[in-house]
Design an enzyme around this catalytic site. Structure first.
Site, mmCIF file in Angstrom:
data_model
loop_
_atom_site.group_PDB
_atom_site.id
_atom_site.type_symbol
_atom_site.label_atom_id
_atom_site.label_comp_id
_atom_site.label_asym_id
_atom_site.label_seq_id
_atom_site.Cartn_x
_atom_site.Cartn_y
_atom_site.Cartn_z
ATOM 1 N N HIS A 38 0.769 -1.344 0.052
ATOM 2 C CA HIS A 38 -0.087 -0.043 -0.036
ATOM 3 C C HIS A 38 0.935 1.134 -0.129
ATOM 4 O O HIS A 38 1.929 1.210 0.769
ATOM 5 C CB HIS A 38 -0.804 0.124 1.222
ATOM 6 C CG HIS A 38 -1.762 1.206 1.377
ATOM 7 N ND1 HIS A 38 -2.837 1.510 0.493
ATOM 8 C CD2 HIS A 38 -1.620 2.646 1.966
ATOM 9 C CE1 HIS A 38 -3.501 2.523 0.875
ATOM 10 N NE2 HIS A 38 -2.672 3.198 1.742
ATOM 11 N N ASP A 94 -15.195 3.622 7.441
ATOM 12 C CA ASP A 94 -14.005 4.411 6.807
ATOM 13 C C ASP A 94 -14.555 5.446 5.692
ATOM 14 O O ASP A 94 -14.203 6.367 5.496
ATOM 15 C CB ASP A 94 -13.006 3.790 6.334
ATOM 16 C CG ASP A 94 -11.810 4.296 5.845
ATOM 17 O OD1 ASP A 94 -11.253 5.219 6.503
ATOM 18 O OD2 ASP A 94 -11.533 4.323 4.264
ATOM 19 N N ARG A 149 -13.651 13.697 6.705
ATOM 20 C CA ARG A 149 -12.387 14.333 7.134
ATOM 21 C C ARG A 149 -11.890 15.135 5.714
ATOM 22 O O ARG A 149 -11.436 16.080 5.857
ATOM 23 C CB ARG A 149 -11.364 13.027 7.132
ATOM 24 C CG ARG A 149 -11.604 12.437 8.568
ATOM 25 C CD ARG A 149 -10.702 11.337 8.709
ATOM 26 N NE ARG A 149 -9.391 11.532 8.362
ATOM 27 C CZ ARG A 149 -8.419 10.704 7.925
ATOM 28 N NH1 ARG A 149 -9.056 9.287 7.437
ATOM 29 N NH2 ARG A 149 -7.190 10.795 7.635
ATOM 30 N N SER A 166 -7.303 4.479 8.984
ATOM 31 C CA SER A 166 -8.214 4.385 7.685
ATOM 32 C C SER A 166 -7.487 3.321 6.779
ATOM 33 O O SER A 166 -8.157 2.367 6.198
ATOM 34 C CB SER A 166 -8.101 5.854 6.921
ATOM 35 O OG SER A 166 -8.474 5.682 5.769
ATOM 36 N N LYS A 212 -8.615 -1.050 6.358
ATOM 37 C CA LYS A 212 -8.929 -1.503 5.119
ATOM 38 C C LYS A 212 -7.922 -2.839 4.716
ATOM 39 O O LYS A 212 -8.185 -3.827 4.233
ATOM 40 C CB LYS A 212 -8.987 -0.547 3.981
ATOM 41 C CG LYS A 212 -10.258 0.487 3.852
ATOM 42 C CD LYS A 212 -9.865 1.397 3.174
ATOM 43 C CE LYS A 212 -9.106 2.338 3.423
ATOM 44 N NZ LYS A 212 -9.114 3.731 2.458
#
Lengths: 437, 437
Positions: free
Chosen positions: A82, A161, A168, A183, A187
């Protein structure tokens, strides 16, 4: 637990219990908290912070707000990469097939671009027919068949989220380490992984521009991943200039296919280098390779012998895209696009690139979206012909703008040119890999 | 000016310019800011604070979000009193007619009760027929005719505060000095005053329980009033027990009428004392009296000779209430109400009263409202027979609960009894007036 009491507590800097964090996330999901109450608490969390106990409780509550994928019937180790987001950051498109070709199962849930940063889903959709909206069953079937799957988050994955991120974004509460960690990690943990490699960007094109902020984020992500029994490592990488050669959705897919075809040019080298580094670490964490050097060699071999490209082609077929782009990547380039060179205004050396400005300029002509509902023009973009440390002469090409018409060129050429700072002294070339955490 | 940019700025503790404060209040009023954005910024303001420049800009922007009353055609000096709210705090009902009978014009815009604190409008509505919903023209006409008018805020007065207050109530952002100052002072400045006396409560029944918090609030209120050219003074007064004898809407009006009729008993003395102190200061600030001693004597005379009551009666007639309550205050007492003595559980001295608990208990049986939409039972309430420092014996009456039925009595008798702490040592009687600022 009363919403006002919880808000008051964090407002005054106190610590939440696990039950209090759970009550908040329940309230977010069942609608009993109003949006204005959620955003007040989010702001209080942003300013007052969360400790590790609160951080883990928040990740767990968000994770459990939705479904967690179960790949226990897949023998291969499950791992993902990620990135915190950048400009020209396209490594996922090579990492997924490359890791899969070496025996890792990669259940890669990705996002869309927003603001100056691109998104993997948008890049994939520049491939004719490619379907990123897979059901859980389709996702698993694809993963089993070709070793990786690339899709967007379904509504059932971490619904908390989705709600929190939208608020946000509208209330200037994105850049908080504990909220970013919650967040991302909620996930990624929903993917049922054994290992996770995080690419934390730092520099003018990253969310966190300063190295110390990126380090803090990387440490928090790694700590949280390991607390949840996922072998997690973070690599802090340079985002003080766009990564590799191209910025723009179809152009980035083109770059990846060219690399997997072995048709690499000098400007693409950093894309390949970072791809190898990240994939190699996935192989080490999953026990497939014994160290990063060995793993890197394995990766390079699977690129040069065409296995990675073959995997990518197989996936494109399974996800309903046109696989012929692998044989003829020029198909990805729209012939109606104009190429406008952006020229240096003076002699000297490239000392700095305002990477966010480059990302925003391409976004302005449709290469990205400022608002969630904006439509994307996959064909527009930019190629980076000069990098930090390179010399240039007045009139020499810094980069090439790929746009639809002269009006677009007029609106952003100046911004692109001004994004490149030219000085008298040659800087050292930047290190791509800053730190391993 | 982008809402996210403004939120980000205060989130990070920076100072707003006047233009930025104006942009925020415009956004609140024209609906271009979403509720969740407003509440995020309010939370950031709560935690990061406002300096005096920001404070004054916020007051001015809120004031100018609506109409400012113009009483320049009234020769008399205009003055008002405002209290930060307490339990049994009924002085407005005497101060307005008393000051008017001494030549001050009192345009008193009041509020309703919420939570443990009562509201002047609710008390007035316990007088049969009394209309607190005056148009601006009716308000001015009443003010001209009898020297004072008592009404609720119209929609045209400080609309920004209506919106902000509702959000603050729902997001635990009430108890912030700059936000309280902005809310109070924008509304008071809209009354077009020459002078303002603030009754800032401290103790167990006040919003600000600690003296130092009350001092900070008082100083900020006074500074702001004077910055806007209104002669402003604050009196910090005791709210560690209910003020005077009664708590409850009709009962409090009854107490005031009794005082103005000269039929005062010992338990009502603090109501009279505080009323005189606050009115006297209004007379000094407006130049009608030369000092507080003189002013106090003038006030007492107007009570004992019946002028204040006569003024009150005149106002009730003008505002469509039943003026006969002034001649026969017992009319205010509902004959169906049960009186239940609350008895001391042990021998000793009253050392402490949980005043908020008393207010909340009366609220529970309908004497106040927890939510804006709750209906009020004007007749219920409580009379305080013992005060801090008094001795008591087991079984002696601490106070009398005025309620509808045994069920109500059962539900709150224990709470009322427990609100009184009984100890072995006699404390000094509390000073009613703590400090003048």
């Amino acid at each position: 637990m009363n919403s006002q009491d919880l808000i008051r507590k964090k407002r005054d800097g106190a610590r939440f219990s696990v039950e209090e964090i759970n009550a908040f996330i329940s309230g977010v999901c069942d609608g009993s908290w109003a949006d204005y109450q959620i955003s007040a608490l989010i702001m209080a969390m942003f300013i007052q912070g969360l400790n590790q106990t609160e951080q883990n409780a928040l990740v767990k509550a968000m994770l459990e707000s939705g479904e967690v994928m179960d790949f226990s019937d897949i023998d291969a180790p499950k791992a993902d990469k990620h990135s915190t987001g950048g400009v020209g950051d396209k490594t996922s498109l090579i990492i997924a097939p490359l890791a899969a070709s070496l025996g890792v199962a990669v259940p890669m849930i990705s996002g869309r671009g927003l603001g100056h940063t691109g998104g993997t889903l948008d890049k994939l959709e520049s491939i004719e027919g490619f379907n990123v909206n897979l059901t859980a069953a389709q996702f698993k079937k694809t993963l089993k068949k070709c070793g990786f799957a690339l899709a967007g988050q379904t509504k059932k994955i971490v619904p908390a989220d989705r709600k929190l991120y939208a608020l946000r974004d509208a209330t200037a509460t994105i850049e908080s380490v504990p909220l970013i960690v919650a967040s991302i990690m909620s996930k990624k943990l929903a993917e049922g992984l054994d290992a996770l490699v995080l690419d934390v960007k730092t520099g003018s094109g990253a969310f966190m521009e300063n190295l110390w902020e990126s380090q803090a984020l990387a440490k928090a992500l790694v700590k949280t991943g390991n607390d949840f029994n996922v072998k997690t490592e973070a690599v802090i990488t340079d985002m003080s200039q766009p990564l590799g050669k191209f910025v723009g959705n179809a152009l980035e897919v083109y770059e990846c296919v060219k690399i997997m075809r072995g048709e690499i040019d000098e400007a693409m080298q950093t894309t390949l280098d970072l791809t190898i580094e990240l994939t190699a670490r996935m192989l080490v964490l999953t026990g497939i390779a014994k160290d990063v050097d060995d793993a890197s060699a394995m990766c390079l071999e699977k690129i040069w012998d065409g296995t990675a490209l073959e995997k990518f082609k197989q996936n494109i077929e399974l996800q309903k895209g046109n696989p012929r782009i692998c044989d003829n990547p020029e198909m990805l380039l729209d012939k109606k696009i104009k190429q406008i060179p952006i020229e240096a205004a003076e002699n000297g050396f490239i000392t700095e690139v305002d990477t966010k400005a480059v990302g925003n300029a391409i976004c302005e002509i449709g290469g990205g979206r400022f608002k969630v509902e904006d439509k994307i023009d996959y064909a527009v973009g930019f190629s980076c012909e000069k990098q930090i440390g390179d010399s240039t002469k007045k009139g020499e090409t810094l980069g090439i703008l790929y746009c639809r018409n002269q009006k677009q060129a007029d609106s952003i050429s100046g911004k692109l040119r001004n994004a490149y700072k030219i000085g008298k002294e040659k800087l050292q070339n930047l290190e791509l890999i800053k730190e391993i955490i």
